[in-house]
Design a protein around this motif. Structure first.
Motif, PDB file in Angstrom:
ATOM      1  N   LEU A 138       1.787  10.585 -15.916  1.00 17.72           N
ATOM      2  CA  LEU A 138       0.584  10.385 -16.357  1.00 17.72           C
ATOM      3  C   LEU A 138      -0.069  11.944 -16.663  1.00 17.72           C
ATOM      4  CD1 LEU A 138      -1.616   7.684 -14.581  1.00 17.72           C
ATOM      5  CD2 LEU A 138      -0.960   7.715 -16.852  1.00 17.72           C
ATOM      6  N   ARG A 139       0.246  12.658 -15.817  1.00 20.60           N
ATOM      7  CA  ARG A 139      -0.209  14.300 -16.231  1.00 20.60           C
ATOM      8  C   ARG A 139       0.541  14.668 -17.164  1.00 20.60           C
ATOM      9  NH1 ARG A 139      -2.190  16.940 -10.361  1.00 20.60           N
ATOM     10  NH2 ARG A 139      -4.247  15.727 -10.473  1.00 20.60           N
ATOM     11  N   LEU A 170      -0.330  15.483 -24.689  1.00 20.97           N
ATOM     12  CA  LEU A 170      -1.213  14.898 -25.743  1.00 20.97           C
ATOM     13  C   LEU A 170      -2.122  16.084 -26.109  1.00 20.97           C
ATOM     14  CD1 LEU A 170      -2.052  11.224 -24.885  1.00 20.97           C
ATOM     15  CD2 LEU A 170      -1.168  12.157 -27.138  1.00 20.97           C
ATOM     16  N   LEU A 171      -2.607  16.714 -25.069  1.00 22.09           N
ATOM     17  CA  LEU A 171      -3.763  17.831 -25.088  1.00 22.09           C
ATOM     18  C   LEU A 171      -3.118  19.233 -26.079  1.00 22.09           C
ATOM     19  CD1 LEU A 171      -5.554  17.725 -21.513  1.00 22.09           C
ATOM     20  CD2 LEU A 171      -6.619  17.701 -23.993  1.00 22.09           C
ATOM     21  N   LEU A 187       1.748   2.576  -3.332  1.00 26.26           N
ATOM     22  CA  LEU A 187       0.994   3.083  -4.160  1.00 26.26           C
ATOM     23  C   LEU A 187       0.641   4.790  -3.433  1.00 26.26           C
ATOM     24  CD1 LEU A 187      -2.022   0.707  -4.781  1.00 26.26           C
ATOM     25  CD2 LEU A 187      -0.474   1.686  -6.283  1.00 26.26           C
ATOM     26  N   ASP A 188       0.925   4.687  -2.131  1.00 27.39           N
ATOM     27  CA  ASP A 188       0.590   5.909  -1.369  1.00 27.39           C
ATOM     28  C   ASP A 188       1.226   7.040  -1.978  1.00 27.39           C
ATOM     29  OD1 ASP A 188       0.452   6.824   2.285  1.00 27.39           O
ATOM     30  OD2 ASP A 188      -0.637   7.625   0.206  1.00 27.39           O
ATOM     31  N   THR A 189       2.494   7.262  -1.331  1.00 26.30           N
ATOM     32  CA  THR A 189       3.187   8.491  -2.047  1.00 26.30           C
ATOM     33  C   THR A 189       4.523   8.354  -2.702  1.00 26.30           C
ATOM     34  OG1 THR A 189       4.400   8.158   0.191  1.00 26.30           O
ATOM     35  CG2 THR A 189       2.523   9.745   0.237  1.00 26.30           C
ATOM     36  N   ALA A 216      -0.549  13.194 -20.675  1.00 28.17           N
ATOM     37  CA  ALA A 216      -1.736  13.649 -20.918  1.00 28.17           C
ATOM     38  C   ALA A 216      -1.853  15.150 -21.211  1.00 28.17           C
ATOM     39  CB  ALA A 216      -2.893  13.896 -19.747  1.00 28.17           C
ATOM     40  N   LEU A 276      -2.615  20.678 -33.446  1.00 24.94           N
ATOM     41  CA  LEU A 276      -2.890  20.102 -34.716  1.00 24.94           C
ATOM     42  C   LEU A 276      -4.345  20.775 -35.245  1.00 24.94           C
ATOM     43  CD1 LEU A 276      -2.483  17.994 -36.565  1.00 24.94           C
ATOM     44  CD2 LEU A 276      -3.419  16.281 -35.229  1.00 24.94           C
ATOM     45  N   MET A 307       0.853  -1.088   0.003  1.00 23.42           N
ATOM     46  CA  MET A 307       0.150   0.001   0.103  1.00 23.42           C
ATOM     47  C   MET A 307       0.882   1.207  -0.039  1.00 23.42           C
ATOM     48  SD  MET A 307      -2.976  -0.715  -0.277  1.00 23.42           S
ATOM     49  CE  MET A 307      -2.887  -2.502  -0.935  1.00 23.42           C
ATOM     50  N   SER A 351       3.450   6.350  -5.949  1.00 24.30           N
ATOM     51  CA  SER A 351       2.362   6.706  -6.842  1.00 24.30           C
ATOM     52  C   SER A 351       2.487   8.293  -7.333  1.00 24.30           C
ATOM     53  CB  SER A 351       1.023   6.965  -6.098  1.00 24.30           C
ATOM     54  OG  SER A 351       1.038   7.715  -5.070  1.00 24.30           O
ATOM     55  N   MET A 362       4.312   8.397 -10.705  1.00 20.91           N
ATOM     56  CA  MET A 362       3.286   7.815 -11.673  1.00 20.91           C
ATOM     57  C   MET A 362       2.384   8.721 -12.105  1.00 20.91           C
ATOM     58  SD  MET A 362       1.258   4.325 -11.707  1.00 20.91           S
ATOM     59  CE  MET A 362       0.031   4.105 -12.998  1.00 20.91           C
ATOM     60  N   ARG A 363       1.589   9.301 -11.158  1.00 19.99           N
ATOM     61  CA  ARG A 363       0.668  10.508 -11.194  1.00 19.99           C
ATOM     62  C   ARG A 363       1.148  11.651 -12.188  1.00 19.99           C
ATOM     63  NH1 ARG A 363      -0.680  14.491  -7.707  1.00 19.99           N
ATOM     64  NH2 ARG A 363       0.342  13.458  -5.706  1.00 19.99           N
ATOM     65  N   PHE A 415      -0.665  18.894 -27.969  1.00 19.34           N
ATOM     66  CA  PHE A 415      -0.278  18.262 -29.335  1.00 19.34           C
ATOM     67  C   PHE A 415      -1.854  18.585 -30.211  1.00 19.34           C
ATOM     68  CE2 PHE A 415      -0.185  14.862 -32.540  1.00 19.34           C
ATOM     69  CZ  PHE A 415       0.924  15.676 -33.401  1.00 19.34           C
ATOM     70  N   ALA A 416      -2.699  17.942 -29.483  1.00 22.56           N
ATOM     71  CA  ALA A 416      -4.138  17.962 -30.160  1.00 22.56           C
ATOM     72  C   ALA A 416      -4.614  19.345 -30.443  1.00 22.56           C
ATOM     73  CB  ALA A 416      -4.975  17.244 -29.398  1.00 22.56           C
TER      74      ALA A 416
END
Lengths: 86, 202
Positions: A16-17, A23-24, A4-6, A20, A30, A1, A9, A12-13, A26-27
């Protein structure tokens, strides 16, 4: 756990951000570019139409009808010939 | 734990949203790319253009300069035309021209690039009205060069005409070739006009 906690995670967070957000961005770029191309194309046509409307007023004279001009077919309501002037 | 899970879920949603936005943007780009050719040319409208010498029985006319030749079909005859040019016609009743062919040396500011706009504009300048462009194309192959063509229709003070007009850059000269018929005669005379234009050598 705890993984995943600090400590596990948070990177990873963030990753991911970041993905994202990239990608936003770039979109958005475009999409903007595509709209820009479409607007440029339409704008080109609009510009051409304006340009040619103006052109009619100063660079050519209308061909004489009713057997005027050089009395060829396009002076008598016939089809237009291939000349660039009369 | 709950906060972390919620954050991870939120990030995944953000990632999904970004992915969807990217797909949408790519689709939009695809639509934009596909729209461009349709706005510029309709090559299919000129599929009839098959550069070849005139069929037997046709008359081959030459420009006074000798730098271009154009064939016209039996039954058509040469008519009065501007100096330095050639015209042939199939005459109808009351002196109406039913079918028309013309070859003229390039004279004005027309170019292969501007031909699709120049020709309809020129027709308007000549006093034609209701000029409507039907199709245009660049980079078409002729017997001795390449050209730009436009297909349009218009009205004169006496009649309506449908025409094909091409500017051809050839090995000897740049020549304008025009073929026209009354709209009601297009089904019968159009193929002859197309064949004549295909015979142009310049």
């Amino acid at each position: 756990m705890d993984i995943l906690d600090t400590e596990g995670s948070t990177p990873m967070r963030i990753q991911l951000r970041k993905v994202a957000a990239s990608l936003l961005a770039f979109a958005a770029l475009l999409g903007g570019a595509t709209v820009g191309v479409a607007q440029a194309t339409d704008g080109g046509h609009a510009h051409a139409a304006k340009h040619h409307k103006k052109k009619h007023h100063h660079h050519k004279s209308k061909i004489p009808q009713h057997n005027g001009g050089d009395h060829d077919s396009d002076n008598n309501g016939g089809p237009s010939d291939g000349d660039g002037n009369i | 734990m709950a906060r972390v899970t919620a954050t991870a879920t939120s990030s995944r949603r953000l990632l999904l949203l970004a992915g969807l936005a990217l797909v949408a943007a790519l689709a939009l780009a695809g639509c934009g790319g596909g729209a461009r050719p349709a706005a510029t040319a309709a090559p299919g409208a000129f599929a009839w253009l098959t550069p070849a010498a005139a069929p037997s029985g046709w008359t081959v006319a030459h420009l006074p300069s000798g730098r271009a030749s154009l064939a016209y079909p039996p039954g058509w005859r040469s008519i009065h035309t501007d100096p330095g040019t050639f015209s042939a016609a199939l005459m109808g009743r009351h002196g109406t021209i039913r079918g028309y062919l013309n070859a003229t040396p390039q004279q004005g500011a027309e170019t292969l690039a501007n031909w699709a706009r120049f020709r309809p504009d020129h027709n308007k300048d000549e006093g034609d009205f209701n000029v409507v462009t039907e199709a245009s194309a660049l980079g078409l192959n002729f017997r001795t060069g390449s050209g730009s063509c436009v297909m349009d229709h218009y009205a004169t003070v006496r009649a309506h005409y449908r025409e094909i007009a091409c500017l051809v850059h050839g090995s000897r000269a740049n020549t304008v070739v025009v073929g026209a018929t009354l709209p009601r005669d297009w089904a019968r005379l159009g193929p002859q006009v197309e064949r004549a234009i295909s015979s142009l050598a310049t």
